[in-house]
Write a protein that holds these residues in place. Structure first.
Motif, PDB file in Angstrom:
ATOM      1  N   UNK A 118       1.183  -0.881   0.086  1.00  0.00           N
ATOM      2  CA  UNK A 118       0.107   0.520  -0.303  1.00  0.00           C
ATOM      3  C   UNK A 118       1.134   1.647  -0.035  1.00  0.00           C
ATOM      4  N   UNK A 119       2.157   1.520   0.747  1.00  0.00           N
ATOM      5  CA  UNK A 119       2.873   2.366   0.674  1.00  0.00           C
ATOM      6  C   UNK A 119       3.248   3.079  -0.445  1.00  0.00           C
ATOM      7  N   UNK A 120       4.147   1.769  -1.271  1.00  0.00           N
ATOM      8  CA  UNK A 120       4.517   1.728  -2.883  1.00  0.00           C
ATOM      9  C   UNK A 120       3.166   2.467  -3.530  1.00  0.00           C
ATOM     10  N   UNK A 121       2.581   1.998  -3.630  1.00  0.00           N
ATOM     11  CA  UNK A 121       1.522   2.376  -4.192  1.00  0.00           C
ATOM     12  C   UNK A 121       1.342   4.396  -4.328  1.00  0.00           C
ATOM     13  N   UNK A 122       0.939   3.983  -2.688  1.00  0.00           N
ATOM     14  CA  UNK A 122       0.104   5.442  -2.254  1.00  0.00           C
ATOM     15  C   UNK A 122       1.564   6.518  -2.992  1.00  0.00           C
ATOM     16  N   UNK A 123       3.417   5.891  -3.637  1.00  0.00           N
ATOM     17  CA  UNK A 123       4.045   6.850  -3.250  1.00  0.00           C
ATOM     18  C   UNK A 123       3.821   6.984  -5.310  1.00  0.00           C
ATOM     19  N   UNK A 124       3.037   5.436  -5.588  1.00  0.00           N
ATOM     20  CA  UNK A 124       3.438   5.689  -7.525  1.00  0.00           C
ATOM     21  C   UNK A 124       1.882   6.763  -7.696  1.00  0.00           C
ATOM     22  N   UNK A 125       1.030   6.961  -6.923  1.00  0.00           N
ATOM     23  CA  UNK A 125       0.084   7.994  -7.568  1.00  0.00           C
ATOM     24  C   UNK A 125       0.086   8.546  -7.452  1.00  0.00           C
ATOM     25  N   UNK A 126       1.092   9.488  -5.893  1.00  0.00           N
ATOM     26  CA  UNK A 126       1.474  10.894  -5.967  1.00  0.00           C
ATOM     27  C   UNK A 126       2.292  11.146  -7.142  1.00  0.00           C
ATOM     28  N   UNK A 127       3.435   9.875  -6.796  1.00  0.00           N
ATOM     29  CA  UNK A 127       4.238  10.184  -8.355  1.00  0.00           C
ATOM     30  C   UNK A 127       3.988  10.724  -9.499  1.00  0.00           C
ATOM     31  N   UNK A 128       3.260   9.715  -9.819  1.00  0.00           N
ATOM     32  CA  UNK A 128       2.645  10.099 -10.946  1.00  0.00           C
ATOM     33  C   UNK A 128       1.465  10.677 -11.836  1.00  0.00           C
ATOM     34  N   UNK A 129       0.973  11.664 -10.324  1.00  0.00           N
ATOM     35  CA  UNK A 129      -0.388  12.820  -9.868  1.00  0.00           C
ATOM     36  C   UNK A 129      -1.589  12.663 -10.128  1.00  0.00           C
ATOM     37  N   UNK A 130      -1.623  11.427 -10.145  1.00  0.00           N
ATOM     38  CA  UNK A 130      -3.133  10.327 -11.411  1.00  0.00           C
ATOM     39  C   UNK A 130      -4.418  10.925 -11.047  1.00  0.00           C
TER      40      UNK A 130
END
Length: 198
Positions: A153-165
């Protein structure tokens, strides 16, 4: 999806004319070493149909895999590989753009991102570019087996925030080793195309 028949039907290079397919298409984009070929092989239950390579940047063409005479899985060239010339990268970019603009059957674009890392500059550019071309990418977070379950979940949040999905963007963790995520990806594809099994 019960896979009865798969064939690599069309390979399009920089100078090729794109096929005028009548079946629905779903495309897969991602960095050169993100595991795109492994994902496609995992989806179609074939070991070596999509060529995996220890050398990133191997896919320099758009490859159309016909599945069950019902739809196409479309493998786009990997991006962001450092050892490829700027000119080659620009040509691949034009090839991908021509496909995104030109395909009349493209239903969705899946963007593959390595779950272990924050999205890189190339991932962000590709996400924005797919959105700019009128598609809302579905994110597949690959290499799931390489991290602990407690980190997912932590890594998915990093991806979500990094891509600004965009809000509501679907993210599917996937492992080519364990096939976790395979059913969810097929459910998305079948839902998009209306190709549910009878």
């Amino acid at each position: 999806m019960v896979i009865r028949q798969v064939e690599l039907e069309t390979v399009c290079g920089i100078t090729s004319k794109l096929p005028e397919n009548v079946l629905p298409e779903v495309a897969f984009a991602g960095k050169s070493n993100v595991g795109k070929s492994s994902l496609i092989n995992g989806l179609i239950n074939r070991k070596g149909l999509a060529r995996t390579s220890s050398q990133p940047g191997k896919t320099q063409t758009i490859n159309f895999y016909n599945v069950n005479q019902a739809l196409y899985l479309v493998d786009l060239p990997g991006y962001g590989y450092a050892r490829v010339s700027v000119e080659a990268k620009q040509q691949w970019g034009k090839l991908i753009e021509r496909y995104l603009h030109g395909s009349k059957q493209l239903r969705a674009v899946f963007l593959l991102v390595d779950i272990r890392h924050a999205p890189g500059e190339n991932d962000i550019m590709m996400y924005d570019w797919i959105c700019h071309n009128g598609y809302d990418p579905i994110i597949i977070a690959t290499k799931l087996d390489k991290i602990k379950r407690s980190q997912v979940q932590k890594q998915l949040k990093i991806i979500r925030e990094g891509l600004r999905v965009k809000p509501g963007t679907v993210m599917i963790p996937f492992s080519a080793e364990t096939k976790q995520g395979r059913e969810e990806i097929w459910a998305m594809i079948e839902g998009l195309n209306g190709t549910e099994e009878e």
